[in-house]
Write a protein that holds these residues in place. Sequence first.
Motif, PDB file in Angstrom:
ATOM      1  N   THR A 269       0.827  -1.200   0.000  1.00  0.00           N
ATOM      2  CA  THR A 269       0.000   0.000   0.000  1.00  0.00           C
ATOM      3  C   THR A 269       0.863   1.252   0.000  1.00  0.00           C
ATOM      4  OG1 THR A 269      -0.187  -0.017   2.410  1.00  0.00           O
ATOM      5  CG2 THR A 269      -1.942  -1.111   1.175  1.00  0.00           C
TER       6      THR A 269
ATOM      7  N   LEU B 280      -1.004   8.133  -0.826  1.00  0.00           N
ATOM      8  CA  LEU B 280      -0.701   9.204  -1.779  1.00  0.00           C
ATOM      9  C   LEU B 280      -0.564  10.568  -1.105  1.00  0.00           C
ATOM     10  CD1 LEU B 280      -2.973   8.111  -4.758  1.00  0.00           C
ATOM     11  CD2 LEU B 280      -0.519   7.752  -4.461  1.00  0.00           C
TER      12      LEU B 280
ATOM     13  N   LYS C 130       2.651   7.322 -12.036  1.00  0.00           N
ATOM     14  CA  LYS C 130       1.414   7.911 -12.532  1.00  0.00           C
ATOM     15  C   LYS C 130       1.655   8.223 -14.005  1.00  0.00           C
ATOM     16  CE  LYS C 130      -2.152  11.294 -11.515  1.00  0.00           C
ATOM     17  NZ  LYS C 130      -2.538  12.445 -10.665  1.00  0.00           N
TER      18      LYS C 130
ATOM     19  N   SER D  53      -3.357   7.525 -14.903  1.00  0.00           N
ATOM     20  CA  SER D  53      -3.635   6.272 -14.198  1.00  0.00           C
ATOM     21  C   SER D  53      -2.388   5.810 -13.449  1.00  0.00           C
ATOM     22  CB  SER D  53      -4.091   5.194 -15.186  1.00  0.00           C
ATOM     23  OG  SER D  53      -3.084   4.949 -16.140  1.00  0.00           O
ATOM     24  N   TYR D  54      -2.608   5.049 -12.390  1.00  0.00           N
ATOM     25  CA  TYR D  54      -1.499   4.516 -11.609  1.00  0.00           C
ATOM     26  C   TYR D  54      -1.112   3.149 -12.152  1.00  0.00           C
ATOM     27  CZ  TYR D  54      -2.280   8.351  -8.440  1.00  0.00           C
ATOM     28  OH  TYR D  54      -2.405   9.615  -7.920  1.00  0.00           O
TER      29      TYR D  54
ATOM     30  N   ALA E 136      -2.699  -1.993  -9.893  1.00  0.00           N
ATOM     31  CA  ALA E 136      -2.737  -0.845  -8.990  1.00  0.00           C
ATOM     32  C   ALA E 136      -4.199  -0.439  -8.813  1.00  0.00           C
ATOM     33  CB  ALA E 136      -1.929   0.313  -9.570  1.00  0.00           C
ATOM     34  N   THR E 137      -4.668  -0.471  -7.567  1.00  0.00           N
ATOM     35  CA  THR E 137      -6.053  -0.149  -7.257  1.00  0.00           C
ATOM     36  C   THR E 137      -6.104   1.028  -6.297  1.00  0.00           C
ATOM     37  OG1 THR E 137      -6.562  -2.508  -7.446  1.00  0.00           O
ATOM     38  CG2 THR E 137      -8.233  -1.123  -6.428  1.00  0.00           C
ATOM     39  N   LEU E 138      -6.879   2.047  -6.660  1.00  0.00           N
ATOM     40  CA  LEU E 138      -6.981   3.250  -5.844  1.00  0.00           C
ATOM     41  C   LEU E 138      -8.293   3.248  -5.057  1.00  0.00           C
ATOM     42  CD1 LEU E 138      -5.736   6.004  -5.097  1.00  0.00           C
ATOM     43  CD2 LEU E 138      -6.952   6.959  -7.072  1.00  0.00           C
TER      44      LEU E 138
ATOM     45  N   ASN F 290      -7.257   7.795  -0.844  1.00  0.00           N
ATOM     46  CA  ASN F 290      -5.887   8.233  -1.073  1.00  0.00           C
ATOM     47  C   ASN F 290      -4.890   7.079  -0.908  1.00  0.00           C
ATOM     48  OD1 ASN F 290      -6.223   8.032   1.731  1.00  0.00           O
ATOM     49  ND2 ASN F 290      -4.653   9.567   2.122  1.00  0.00           N
TER      50      ASN F 290
ATOM     51  N   LEU G  31      -3.286   3.694  -2.488  1.00  0.00           N
ATOM     52  CA  LEU G  31      -3.042   2.910  -3.698  1.00  0.00           C
ATOM     53  C   LEU G  31      -2.533   1.544  -3.250  1.00  0.00           C
ATOM     54  CD1 LEU G  31      -2.939   3.092  -6.837  1.00  0.00           C
ATOM     55  CD2 LEU G  31      -0.544   3.768  -6.579  1.00  0.00           C
TER      56      LEU G  31
END
Length: 146
Positions: free
Chosen positions: A51, A54, A78, A83-84, A135-137, A140, A142
């Motif tokens: 994790t 951000l 980014k 997108s991350y 990568a999942t947001l 804040n 990730l």
Amino acid sequence: MDHTTKTDNINRHEFLRTLGFAGPALAAVYFGGHLQSCTNERVSPAPTNLTVDLDAPENSALKTNGGYVVKDGVVIAKSNAGSYIAATLTCSHEGKNEIMYQSDHFYCPAHGAKYDNTGKGLNSEGKKGIRVYTATLAGNILTITA
């Protein structure tokens, strides 16, 4: 009956030359154990629920398109599209832990290997590709998973 044995000590180089190894063949014998293949088998273990906050100051580069950070053997970036994305730090060309992100692709400065955002090689040095992660947001935070 005499079982004593006479031994002449010769060094490895002399021994290999008596077997007919010379030039490139001799070099291959000497260095063969130290060469690595150009495969992606040296990639560091995949992250499990890595994790990234951000809002943390050490991750401020991720607020800018093209920015990246390295955490636990993973390059987190980014993209220019916002997108991350995340990939292994280990280059598939020679196993160097030097992958970085350059605005729109992953790059290894050791020999110039380039990879797109999906890990596909973009040149001959990067032809083996690199491992990318999901990568999942959420808010804040990730989360990077294999």
